[in-house]
Enzyme design. Sequence first.
Site, PDB file in Angstrom:
ATOM      1  N   GLY A  76       1.133  -1.274  -0.019  1.00 52.28           N
ATOM      2  CA  GLY A  76       0.364  -0.416   0.112  1.00 52.28           C
ATOM      3  C   GLY A  76       0.810   1.075   0.165  1.00 52.28           C
ATOM      4  O   GLY A  76       0.350   2.138   0.427  1.00 52.28           O
ATOM      5  N   ASP A 142      11.658  -8.496  12.630  1.00 48.85           N
ATOM      6  CA  ASP A 142      12.943  -8.557  12.576  1.00 48.85           C
ATOM      7  C   ASP A 142      14.442  -7.597  13.328  1.00 48.85           C
ATOM      8  O   ASP A 142      15.964  -7.968  13.157  1.00 48.85           O
ATOM      9  CB  ASP A 142      13.643  -8.150  10.999  1.00 48.85           C
ATOM     10  CG  ASP A 142      12.543  -9.098  10.195  1.00 48.85           C
ATOM     11  OD1 ASP A 142      12.029  -9.919  10.945  1.00 48.85           O
ATOM     12  OD2 ASP A 142      11.960  -7.989   9.244  1.00 48.85           O
TER      13      ASP A 142
HETATM   14  O1  F6P Z   1       9.672  -8.365   7.952  1.00 45.78           O
HETATM   15  C1  F6P Z   1       9.061  -9.086   9.111  1.00 45.78           C
HETATM   16  C2  F6P Z   1       8.828  -9.872   7.895  1.00 45.78           C
HETATM   17  O2  F6P Z   1       7.752 -11.439   8.516  1.00 45.78           O
HETATM   18  C3  F6P Z   1       9.877 -11.145   7.273  1.00 45.78           C
HETATM   19  O3  F6P Z   1      11.079 -11.674   9.051  1.00 45.78           O
HETATM   20  C4  F6P Z   1       9.467 -11.935   6.699  1.00 45.78           C
HETATM   21  O4  F6P Z   1      11.052 -11.251   5.190  1.00 45.78           O
HETATM   22  C5  F6P Z   1       8.710 -10.872   5.435  1.00 45.78           C
HETATM   23  O5  F6P Z   1       8.019  -9.993   7.086  1.00 45.78           O
HETATM   24  C6  F6P Z   1       7.622 -12.084   5.372  1.00 45.78           C
HETATM   25  O6  F6P Z   1       6.535 -11.098   4.958  1.00 45.78           O
HETATM   26  P1  F6P Z   1       5.415 -11.306   4.379  1.00 45.78           P
HETATM   27  O7  F6P Z   1       4.527 -11.444   5.172  1.00 45.78           O
HETATM   28  O8  F6P Z   1       5.045  -9.990   3.518  1.00 45.78           O
HETATM   29  O9  F6P Z   1       5.688 -12.431   3.739  1.00 45.78           O
END
Ligand code: F6P
Length: 363
Positions: A76, A142
């Site tokens: 978004g 993270d």
């Molecule tokens: O940034 C947080 C996070 O959970 C990362 O650790 C991971 O790579 C990413 O988001 C996963 O994103 P999505 O929820 O879009 O799969």
Amino acid sequence: MPKRIAINTGGGDAPGLNAVIYAVVKSAHSRGWEVYGSRSGYRGLLFPEELVRLTPEMVADITPTGGTILGSTNKGNPFSMPVRSVTGEYQNHDVSDEIMKNFTRLGFYCHIAVGGDGSLEIAHRFATEKGMPVIGVPKTIDNDLQATQRTFGFDTAVSTATEALDKLHSTAKSHDRVMVVEVMGRDSGWIALNSGISGCADVILIPEIPFDMAKVCEKIEDNELHKKHYSIVVVAEGAKPQGMEEVLGKTGEVGRAEKILGGIGEWVANEIRRCLEKDTRSLVLGHLQRGGSPTTFDRLLALRFGAAAVRMAEEGIFDHMVALCTPAMKAVPLAEAIQSRKKVPRDSDKLMTAREIGICMGD
Ligand code: F6P
């Protein structure tokens, strides 16, 4: 006229988001101010019918809950929003001016943006390019934002991963197996390192230290020599073998700016099977790490961030992010907050601890 604050929780969710909302609503209410939540990131500010007036009654019981009552999206970006045309094609549109118009027309005093680096970058653009008074609150499991000692969500993710490792020990031991566990963290190894040490892993592979499979296999063989016939390997999703690129997961999500990592755990498991002919299984912890109730640490941190953000609003400190600087909270310019990612330093005490207790870091 009471001051009006807008709040959004765009980007990937993290345990503690609802605690931030709670603290913002309660702190604002005690000053006689009003809070409006923008659903799905900036969508509520783009389509004001999706703004929701948040009262203390509405948020009374949300602090221990996971997710976000406002919903979220990581597709978004208002400066490049994917919009489907009549032909079914997606085209990116800049809707930031419409958002700014609504923000002014509705009489908002400031905007609290709760997010990771991507969301904070968008907030900074609104501040500098559109003149929106913005305050950032750092969120991500993270823990990769340099400007704050901690982000909320991280402690919960590490606890979930550690609990999973605790459980895997018994099944790995029963079957004399190697268990390879892939954890999240993007390009930082904090989740892998913290959970791997706490969960007594034999090997931890992190993005900051490109690994050598020969070293990983040596450690597993050494375990065998010492009559430990099972091993636990923790792999951060962004870890990469020496001389190779990181492994990318599924691609092609519309409006997704960031890469999606995933698959390195299975790659490592295959290599172990190939080199050692050892029974090996891999699993991806994935979004389990983002779910569930925040730990006490994350709740408290999120509540403190929310209250501090409202204090900053009162003092008129905008285009800044609230940051933990133990034992206090401080305001850091957003420009500084989004500049660099926090990585595991080579001289980290945690790395030293890992090595000293016999954990192989793949190098
Ligand atoms: O940034 C947080 C996070 O959970 C990362 O650790 C991971 O790579 C990413 O988001 C996963 O994103 P999505 O929820 O879009 O799969």
